[in-house]
Design an enzyme around this catalytic site. Structure first.
Site, short mmCIF file in Angstrom:
data_model
loop_
_atom_site.label_atom_id
_atom_site.label_comp_id
_atom_site.label_asym_id
_atom_site.label_seq_id
_atom_site.Cartn_x
_atom_site.Cartn_y
_atom_site.Cartn_z
N GLU A 57 -22.14 -7.42 -70.64
CA GLU A 57 -23.38 -7.20 -69.88
C GLU A 57 -24.22 -8.47 -69.74
O GLU A 57 -24.93 -8.64 -68.77
CB GLU A 57 -24.21 -6.08 -70.51
CG GLU A 57 -23.60 -4.69 -70.32
CD GLU A 57 -22.61 -4.30 -71.42
OE1 GLU A 57 -22.23 -5.18 -72.22
OE2 GLU A 57 -22.22 -3.12 -71.48
N PHE A 94 -26.56 9.11 -79.97
CA PHE A 94 -25.49 8.12 -79.78
C PHE A 94 -25.86 7.15 -78.67
O PHE A 94 -26.26 7.56 -77.58
CB PHE A 94 -24.17 8.83 -79.44
CG PHE A 94 -23.05 7.86 -79.19
CD1 PHE A 94 -22.58 7.03 -80.20
CD2 PHE A 94 -22.48 7.74 -77.92
CE1 PHE A 94 -21.57 6.12 -79.96
CE2 PHE A 94 -21.47 6.84 -77.68
CZ PHE A 94 -21.00 6.02 -78.70
N GLN A 95 -25.76 5.89 -78.95
CA GLN A 95 -26.09 4.81 -78.02
C GLN A 95 -27.53 4.89 -77.50
O GLN A 95 -27.82 4.48 -76.39
CB GLN A 95 -25.09 4.74 -76.86
CG GLN A 95 -23.71 4.27 -77.34
CD GLN A 95 -22.76 3.92 -76.21
OE1 GLN A 95 -22.85 4.45 -75.11
NE2 GLN A 95 -21.82 3.01 -76.48
N LYS A 99 -30.30 10.20 -68.73
CA LYS A 99 -29.12 10.78 -68.09
C LYS A 99 -29.46 12.05 -67.30
O LYS A 99 -28.95 12.27 -66.21
CB LYS A 99 -28.06 11.08 -69.15
CG LYS A 99 -26.65 11.17 -68.58
CD LYS A 99 -25.60 11.17 -69.69
CE LYS A 99 -24.20 11.31 -69.10
NZ LYS A 99 -23.16 11.30 -70.15
N MET A 131 -25.35 -32.17 -77.61
CA MET A 131 -26.78 -32.47 -77.67
C MET A 131 -27.30 -32.39 -79.09
O MET A 131 -28.10 -33.22 -79.52
CB MET A 131 -27.55 -31.51 -76.75
CG MET A 131 -29.02 -31.87 -76.59
SD MET A 131 -29.26 -33.55 -75.95
CE MET A 131 -29.33 -33.23 -74.18
#
Lengths: 200, 579
Positions: B68, B130-131, B180, B494
């Site tokens: 993502e 969940f999630q 949802k 760097m």
């Protein structure tokens, strides 16, 4: 330039939409900069559906200005004002719970309460709740006194403040609702109000 | 069938209201907003939206990323190359938390982006379902605006607001979290209406003529005026207005890295890059100019160095669309609020036509010193190992400055920004404010989708490439044409440079080993080669640029090379070091 070094109490008034999550959005502007919020109150304002935050911080004017602009930048914030204590009328409310029997035994307590402008909200057999409104020093002073008489509980509200030279928010809101707002909605950007010039 | 109705345009237009699911409303709204490309990754809580997307394949090109974070950077690259809003889909929980780096990057670099995340059913909010993760509160400090939708009927208005907020004023990322149940719920909706005004939000401050006049007077009285320009010019599509202004007033102008390309690299008034690894003249002369005109830039600490020794002698004019930027870091004598597209022409009208030849010559003297002491050795070496500068230099010759250069973060980024030629606006895409390693590969993918006719070259270090290397899979599957050039110095360069200069060469965990990048690319069916000899460089670059489709070129460069000039941290810009 003293105002940039000297810390003092500032009352920040934030007019906002009433939106879930906005309290967090506002609070993190302070916490991100490690600024301690002395007091925070949210309430309705003089305009229906518009919320008003009263926030007190002890900071330099420079810091307060920057914070005010960050607050105003938030999408759901309509307007931010910041004022010193001299520019506002402000009050805090305090509640004190003390054992009734001890209070009853000590006549001097009643006198004290009168002296502090307190009033009894509830009187029960076991305890009495008094209330005062005023400045921090006043409500604090009564705590010290009541401590001797078995103070059971003490709580003080956040500060609420009215800006002395504000005309309220009705007219401003009408401006905001127009597609092209007029000049006066941005007057907070003039920081030196007297000369209408930037002094920062 | 609903789905048939949606695909039938005539039906769509003939009924004023229709019953649609939240997911369908969302996708139709996106189309109304002119969206045609989405970067995303499906998951449990966003499944209804992906199910609806199945019927919108023609209208909405969904690019399946491999992580993502890649979706956010791709959306950023898309937004930066096209000027449009980047759109991201992700699921709840880990899908949403993987967006954080990209959202933070978009926030600090003012990139318009709308992220849509799925969320657990509204009835499960706060139950540690969940999630489930509190994505609204997690993203509050890094979004311009965010909102949780729990009812399908909210979607049209919220979506319209999201796009308006993301792209108007100072742009930024917006996140909409949709539970949802709201994705599934069917409601009747009216025709989609775009948002044009929110009463609590004023994206364009009122332009005040009196400040324009003050600014013009100051500029007209200046002997040594100096312009600093940033991304504000690109974001305001004000490149022409900007050029007209500096040309009329004859003012030397230097850029922040996000402002690169606002005016062509070779323009005679373009005196180079500002900041820690910027050019010599612009840094030193910042502390010599008499009037400093900052346009669409925010005085980042990497630009200003030590603030209390920054341009103290100069009167500062600051043009910005964001009032919170005025006086944030550098006090402005004359603030000019507003969109520079609007304010610059007003200013141009009032400034006198001038050419500050002597003053400009001073910049040229410094440029010559920098060429002699730094640039020549970096860009035109004839012996020793390859340098990053010469790779960029050769790339310039081949692309003629017409390519979009996407860079990651670190030494290669500074070298690429310093030496790449930009003839066009929106052709330097880099992670400026956040400094996100791993940005370049996915951002290059997005940049190509945003500007399909351009050659897109991602210049990436060996460290950063390994942070989002999985997006090679996105390239493979989408068939997008991105040229990947890895400048491999076998170090986290760097940090190594700083350890060399400031930590007595105590190289603490900067020695990074890499896989065989060409073989990895081959695994993704992407052709490539590795080059380490000077005589093979140009040929390899030509092969990369002429190759049909994506190509990976790994260039082995000097291990311990430093980027100079450099303003060491805590030093003033005039204390810039050439070695």
């Amino acid at each position: 330039m003293d105002s940039n070094i000297e810390k003092k109490e500032y009352n920040i008034t934030v007019y906002t939409e009433n939106q879930i999550g906005l309290l967090n959005r506002i609070a993190i502007i302070f916490s991100r900069r490690k600024l301690n919020v002395e007091s925070l109150n949210t309430s309705p304002s003089e305009v229906e559906s518009i919320h008003r935050f009263n926030i007190v911080i002890n900071e330099t004017e420079d810091v307060v200005k920057k914070v005010a602009r960050q607050l105003e930048k938030q999408v759901e914030v309509l307007k931010v004002y910041f004022n010193t204590n001299e520019d506002v009328i402000w009050q805090e409310l305090a509640l004190y719970k003390v054992p009734t029997d001890i209070i009853a035994e000590h006549v001097s307590v009643e006198r004290l309460l009168r002296e502090y402008g307190a009033r009894a909200v509830v009187i029960r057999k076991d305890y009495t709740v008094f209330e005062t409104t005023g400045h921090r020093e006043e409500t604090d002073a009564l705590v010290e006194v009541l401590q001797q008489y078995g103070l059971i509980e003490f709580v003080r509200s956040a500060r609420v403040a009215i800006i002395k030279d504000s005309d309220g928010f009705h007219a401003k809101l009408r401006e905001f609702e127009r597609l092209e707002p007029g000049e006066d909605v941005i007057e907070n950007e003039y920081l030196n109000k007297g000369q209408k010039v930037f002094t920062m | 069938m609903d789905t048939l109705e949606i695909n039938d345009k005539q039906t769509k237009e003939s009924v004023a209201t229709e019953e649609l699911s939240g997911s369908q409303i969302l996708l139709k709204g996106l189309i109304e907003e002119g969206v045609d490309t989405i970067f995303g990754y499906p998951g449990g809580a966003i499944m209804p939206i992906y199910d609806a997307l199945y019927d919108f394949k023609k209208e909405l090109n969904h690019i399946l990323v491999r992580h993502e974070q890649g979706a956010t950077h791709a959306a950023q690259g898309y937004a930066r190359s096209s000027g449009r809003v980047g759109v991201v889909f992700a699921t709840s929980g880990p899908g949403a938390t993987n967006l954080i780096t990209g959202i933070a990057d978009a926030q600090i670099d003012s990139t318009p982006m709308v992220c849509i995340t799925g969320q657990v059913f509204a009835s499960l909010l706060g139950t540690d379902a969940f999630q489930e993760t509190d994505v609204i509160n997690i993203t509050t400090p890094i979004t311009k605006w965010n909102y949780q939708v729990t009812d399908a009927s909210e979607i049209p208005e919220v979506l319209a607001k999201a796009f308006y907020i993301a792209k108007s004023g100072r742009p930024g990322p917006v996140l909409i979290d949709i539970t949802k149940n709201a994705q599934i719920q069917k409601v009747e909706v009216e025709a989609y209406q775009k948002c044009e005004h929110i009463r609590s939000y004023r994206p364009y401050p009122i332009v005040r003529q009196n400040y324009i006049e003050k600014a013009a007077a100051l500029i007209n009285s200046a002997k040594k005026p100096f312009v600093l320009f940033g991304q504000g010019i690109l974001l305001g599509n004000a490149e022409k207005e900007f050029q007209a202004f500096v040309e009329k007033a004859g003012i030397p102008s230097a850029w922040t890295i996000l402002g690169a390309g606002a005016i062509a690299t070779d323009h005679p008034l373009n005196v180079g890059m500002l900041g820690m690894h910027g050019n010599y003249g612009p840094n030193v002369l910042t502390n010599e100019c008499d009037v400093l005109i900052a346009i669409g830039m925010r005085f980042d600490d990497r630009v200003t160095g030590r603030l209390d020794k920054y341009a103290r002698q100069a009167k500062v004019i600051h043009l910005d669309i964001d009032p919170a930027e005025i006086d944030k870091n550098v006090k402005a004598e004359v603030p000019v609020w507003g969109d520079c597209k609007e304010t610059l022409p007003l200013l141009t009208a009032l400034v006198e036509e001038k050419s500050h030849d002597e003053w400009l010559a001073k910049f040229r003297d410094f440029t010559q010193k920098e060429i002699d002491q730094v640039i020549d050795a970096e860009c035109n070496p004839t012996s020793g190992e390859l340098t990053m500068g010469e790779v960029i230099n050769q790339l310039n010759i081949l692309t003629k400055g017409d390519a979009i250069i996407v860079t990651d973060v670190g030494q290669h980024q500074m070298v690429a920004c310093r030496y790449a030629k930009f003839n066009h606006t929106r052709s330097n895409i880099t992670s400026g404010g956040l400094g996100t390693m791993g940005f370049a590969l996915p951002a290059a993918i997005g940049a190509k989708f945003g500007a399909p006719d351009k050659t897109v070259v991602a210049v990436i270090g060996d460290g950063g490439f390994q942070m989002t290397i999985q997006e090679l899979g996105t390239i493979m599957q989408s068939g997008i044409d991105v040229k990947i050039m890895i400048l491999n110095n076998q170090f986290l360069g760097m940090v190594r440079q700083w350890q060399e200069l400031f930590n007595d060469k105590r190289y603490s965990f900067v020695d990074i080993t890499s896989p065989d990048f060409v073989a990895v690319a081959k695994g993704y069916y992407i052709e490539g080669q590795k080059v380490s000899e000077r005589e093979n460089l140009v040929g390899a670059l030509e092969t990369m640029l002429n190759h049909k489709g994506s190509y990976l070129l790994e260039v082995m460069v000097t291990k311990e090379n430093n980027v100079f000039p450099m303003v060491p941290q805590g030093c003033s810009v005039s204390e810039i070091r050439l070695k």
